[in-house]
Scaffold this motif. Structure first.
Motif, PDB file in Angstrom:
ATOM      1  N   ALA A 232      54.910 -11.508 -16.441  1.00 55.28           N
ATOM      2  CA  ALA A 232      54.391 -12.755 -17.300  1.00 55.28           C
ATOM      3  C   ALA A 232      54.124 -13.677 -16.406  1.00 55.28           C
ATOM      4  N   ASP A 233      53.124 -14.245 -16.503  1.00 57.23           N
ATOM      5  CA  ASP A 233      52.809 -15.398 -15.815  1.00 57.23           C
ATOM      6  C   ASP A 233      53.380 -16.941 -16.291  1.00 57.23           C
TER       7      ASP A 233
ATOM      8  N   LEU B  30      56.761 -11.742  -6.225  1.00 60.88           N
ATOM      9  CA  LEU B  30      56.349 -11.106  -4.932  1.00 60.88           C
ATOM     10  C   LEU B  30      55.973 -12.268  -3.792  1.00 60.88           C
TER      11      LEU B  30
ATOM     12  N   GLY C 195      52.303  -5.120  -3.155  1.00 53.72           N
ATOM     13  CA  GLY C 195      51.877  -5.509  -4.471  1.00 53.72           C
ATOM     14  C   GLY C 195      51.014  -4.655  -5.086  1.00 53.72           C
ATOM     15  N   PHE C 196      50.844  -4.884  -6.619  1.00 54.57           N
ATOM     16  CA  PHE C 196      49.853  -4.250  -7.539  1.00 54.57           C
ATOM     17  C   PHE C 196      49.177  -5.114  -8.000  1.00 54.57           C
ATOM     18  N   ALA C 197      47.812  -4.838  -8.532  1.00 55.12           N
ATOM     19  CA  ALA C 197      46.683  -5.705  -8.921  1.00 55.12           C
ATOM     20  C   ALA C 197      46.183  -5.156 -10.094  1.00 55.12           C
ATOM     21  N   ALA C 198      46.511  -5.389 -11.298  1.00 56.54           N
ATOM     22  CA  ALA C 198      45.792  -4.655 -12.734  1.00 56.54           C
ATOM     23  C   ALA C 198      44.632  -5.779 -12.760  1.00 56.54           C
TER      24      ALA C 198
ATOM     25  N   LYS D  19      49.165 -14.206  -1.387  1.00 52.34           N
ATOM     26  CA  LYS D  19      50.792 -13.672  -1.396  1.00 52.34           C
ATOM     27  C   LYS D  19      51.327 -13.514  -0.114  1.00 52.34           C
TER      28      LYS D  19
ATOM     29  N   LYS E 239      44.395 -11.753  -3.581  1.00 49.42           N
ATOM     30  CA  LYS E 239      45.933 -11.774  -3.964  1.00 49.42           C
ATOM     31  C   LYS E 239      46.525 -11.393  -2.824  1.00 49.42           C
TER      32      LYS E 239
ATOM     33  N   SER F 277      56.202  -4.339  -5.571  1.00 51.59           N
ATOM     34  CA  SER F 277      55.950  -4.897  -6.701  1.00 51.59           C
ATOM     35  C   SER F 277      55.288  -4.661  -7.688  1.00 51.59           C
ATOM     36  N   VAL F 278      55.704  -3.716  -8.560  1.00 52.83           N
ATOM     37  CA  VAL F 278      54.863  -2.934  -9.781  1.00 52.83           C
ATOM     38  C   VAL F 278      54.698  -3.651 -11.035  1.00 52.83           C
ATOM     39  N   ALA F 279      55.870  -4.404 -11.188  1.00 53.85           N
ATOM     40  CA  ALA F 279      55.995  -4.946 -12.409  1.00 53.85           C
ATOM     41  C   ALA F 279      54.879  -5.606 -12.832  1.00 53.85           C
TER      42      ALA F 279
ATOM     43  N   PRO G 248      58.027 -18.034 -12.097  1.00 47.28           N
ATOM     44  CA  PRO G 248      58.057 -17.996 -10.509  1.00 47.28           C
ATOM     45  C   PRO G 248      57.103 -16.674 -10.337  1.00 47.28           C
ATOM     46  N   ASP G 249      56.731 -16.780  -8.990  1.00 43.27           N
ATOM     47  CA  ASP G 249      55.846 -15.543  -8.468  1.00 43.27           C
ATOM     48  C   ASP G 249      56.916 -14.644  -7.561  1.00 43.27           C
TER      49      ASP G 249
HETATM   50  N1  CTP Z   1      53.826 -10.583  -9.570  1.00 41.01           N
HETATM   51  C1  CTP Z   1      54.939 -11.206  -9.377  1.00 41.01           C
HETATM   52  N2  CTP Z   1      55.361 -12.317  -9.895  1.00 41.01           N
HETATM   53  C2  CTP Z   1      54.600 -12.892 -10.975  1.00 41.01           C
HETATM   54  C3  CTP Z   1      53.477 -12.275 -11.129  1.00 41.01           C
HETATM   55  C4  CTP Z   1      52.777 -11.394 -10.409  1.00 41.01           C
HETATM   56  O1  CTP Z   1      55.957 -10.659  -8.633  1.00 41.01           O
HETATM   57  N3  CTP Z   1      54.849 -14.080 -11.456  1.00 41.01           N
HETATM   58  C5  CTP Z   1      53.457  -9.425  -8.736  1.00 41.01           C
HETATM   59  C6  CTP Z   1      52.939  -8.359  -9.517  1.00 41.01           C
HETATM   60  O2  CTP Z   1      54.208  -7.274  -9.685  1.00 41.01           O
HETATM   61  C7  CTP Z   1      52.016  -7.555  -8.522  1.00 41.01           C
HETATM   62  C8  CTP Z   1      51.415  -8.891  -8.154  1.00 41.01           C
HETATM   63  O3  CTP Z   1      52.108  -9.798  -8.235  1.00 41.01           O
HETATM   64  O4  CTP Z   1      52.416  -6.958  -7.668  1.00 41.01           O
HETATM   65  C9  CTP Z   1      50.015  -9.052  -8.625  1.00 41.01           C
HETATM   66  O5  CTP Z   1      50.276  -9.281 -10.223  1.00 41.01           O
HETATM   67  P1  CTP Z   1      49.069  -9.783 -10.994  1.00 41.01           P
HETATM   68  O6  CTP Z   1      49.551 -10.001 -12.504  1.00 41.01           O
HETATM   69  O7  CTP Z   1      47.868  -8.725 -11.178  1.00 41.01           O
HETATM   70  O8  CTP Z   1      48.354 -10.937 -10.513  1.00 41.01           O
HETATM   71  P2  CTP Z   1      48.811 -12.581 -10.778  1.00 41.01           P
HETATM   72  O9  CTP Z   1      49.532 -13.158  -9.326  1.00 41.01           O
HETATM   73  O10 CTP Z   1      49.783 -12.834 -11.759  1.00 41.01           O
HETATM   74  O11 CTP Z   1      47.449 -13.134 -10.817  1.00 41.01           O
HETATM   75  P3  CTP Z   1      46.264 -12.904 -12.082  1.00 41.01           P
HETATM   76  O12 CTP Z   1      47.371 -12.695 -13.427  1.00 41.01           O
HETATM   77  O13 CTP Z   1      45.759 -14.416 -12.195  1.00 41.01           O
HETATM   78  O14 CTP Z   1      45.373 -11.845 -11.876  1.00 41.01           O
END
Ligand code: CTP
Length: 401
Positions: free
Chosen positions: A280-281, A312, A326-329, A345, A341, A275-277, A309-310
């Motif tokens: 948008a939260d 991952l 997963g990826f975490a930026a 997750k 995370k 899950s690299v995308a 929805p999350d």
């Molecule tokens: N991710 C996902 N679905 C979402 C948000 C995130 O699948 N709605 C996945 C991303 O692709 C990534 C991982 O979760 O592999 C972490 O994403 P990131 O944006 O760093 O973390 P969040 O879970 O959104 O937490 P935050 O924004 O609070 O750091």
């Protein structure tokens, strides 16, 4: 330089696409390859040995009975220290010769004399659509494939003869990508890999929305590396300017909810989900159907956001989930956030990086965080990191089995 110090024999046979082989010779060298051209007599109708010699810095050989070779054994000398024999373009006639082991000229003799375990055979067909589709040609292609040759293409489209259809030689850069892929270890052969990449775009109205600065480069590099490693790859991509890697099935989506749906359609049948995308939260709760107009009184505009929805976490919670990565930026405290995370997750591995360092860039420094480990991978190109990550994932899959 993905082909650094690889020795490639470039066999050119007599088709119009021979002109593209000249550019191909250069593009292979751009990747660090040493290119030795060999031409058939048919190729001489389209390109000259002098041109290929000028482009590669090596004499372009044509004749089987060339006195310049030690013991007059050109076909042996040429093939012994080569890593690959790439035939581009390969005509229907030349493929037929390969299928039957005929060796009446230098190039076909080199093909037959090469050591199969050291020098792989890569064939890029180029011919008229009817010639390509003839049962005889298809039989010959299947035969050389069964004998171990990799068939690169062909593509379909406009042909030099004026007809349209399958049989066009791949473009030089596509062939280079296939040659690079041929040298990668097939660590994920028979595996299905699902990758998300790029940003999502959440509409505010028909012309506006919120998104982020993800370019998609890392996700696309991972999809390419997985495909090179022999996996069947599905790439679910948000809006990017990137072309899909060859051989990868791409589903283009816009919003997080579309990405969620596309991912769930493939997740259960995948061995690995990466899950690299940059999803948008949140999304605007009520996107406007009509373009929002600015009000005359300049009142601040209020937008309400609801969580997406999350994706991952949803996949990781499936009854028998794929191996989830997963990826975490992050902008700070990389390992701490990555560990959090990993736990929330419930996934196997998180690849963490500094958002300000990596967004849109071609290279990055990464930190791999697993349940009991964390390791930093120094700055390298995204494709190098991607190939290394695929190696790490393949090792974890073996343990999982
Ligand atoms: N991710 C996902 N679905 C979402 C948000 C995130 O699948 N709605 C996945 C991303 O692709 C990534 C991982 O979760 O592999 C972490 O994403 P990131 O944006 O760093 O973390 P969040 O879970 O959104 O937490 P935050 O924004 O609070 O750091």
């Amino acid at each position: 330089m993905d082909l650094k110090d690889r020795r490639i024999l470039l066999g050119i046979t007599g088709g119009v696409a021979a002109y593209k082989a000249c550019d191909l010779a250069r593009r292979l060298q751009d990747e660090g390859a040493q290119v030795q051209p060999i031409l058939t007599h048919g190729a001489l109708h389209f390109v000259t040995p002098i041109l290929l010699q000028a482009l590669t810095g090596r004499p372009a050989y044509v004749e089987l009975w060339d006195e310049r070779f030690q013991g007059a054994m050109g076909h042996i000398v040429l093939s012994r220290d080569a890593d690959a024999l790439l035939i581009a373009p390969a005509t229907a006639h030349f493929i037929a010769k390969l299928a039957h082991g005929l060796c009446d000229d230098l190039l076909s003799s080199v093909a037959l004399a090469r050591q199969r375990d050291r020098c792989r055979l890569l064939v890029a067909p180029a011919m008229n659509v009817e010639m390509w589709q003839q049962p005889a040609t298809q039989r010959n292609v299947r035969t050389i494939e069964a004998d171990g040759a990799a068939i690169l293409g062909p593509d379909s489209g406009d042909q030099a003869c004026g007809e349209v259809g399958e049989g066009r030689m791949l473009e030089p850069l596509q062939i280079v990508a296939e040659v690079v892929a041929a040298f990668q270890p097939k660590l994920l052969q028979g595996r299905r890999v699902l990758v998300t990449a790029g940003p999502t775009f959440e509409a505010i109205d028909p012309v506006r929305g919120i998104t982020n600065r993800s370019s998609g480069k890392m996700g696309y590099a991972i999809a390419r590396a997985a495909q090179e490693a022999g996996a069947e790859v599905v790439l679910v991509s948000g809006p990017t300017a990137l072309a899909p890697p060859r051989g990868v099935v791409r589903h283009e989506v816009t919003s997080a909810r579309q990405m969620h749906e596309a991912v769930l359609a493939s997740a259960a049948s995948s061995d690995v989900f990466i899950s690299v995308a940059a999803v948008a939260d949140w999304r605007p709760e009520q996107p406007s159907m009509a373009k929002m107009k600015k009000s005359a009184d300049s009142e601040p505009v209020q937008l309400r956001f609801v969580p997406n929805p999350d994706i991952l976490a949803t996949v990781a919670a499936l009854p028998s989930p794929p191996l989830c990565v997963g990826f975490a930026a992050e902008s700070e405290r990389l390992e701490e956030h990555a560990r959090a995370k990993l736990a929330t997750k419930r996934i196997a591995l998180i690849v963490a990086n500094l958002a300000q360092d990596v967004l849109g860039a071609d290279d990055a420094e990464l930190m791999l965080v697993g349940a009991q480990s964390s390791v930093t991978w120094p700055r390298a190109s995204k494709i190098d990191h991607a190939r290394r990550l695929i190696g790490e994932i393949a090792a974890r899959l073996t343990i999982r089995r």
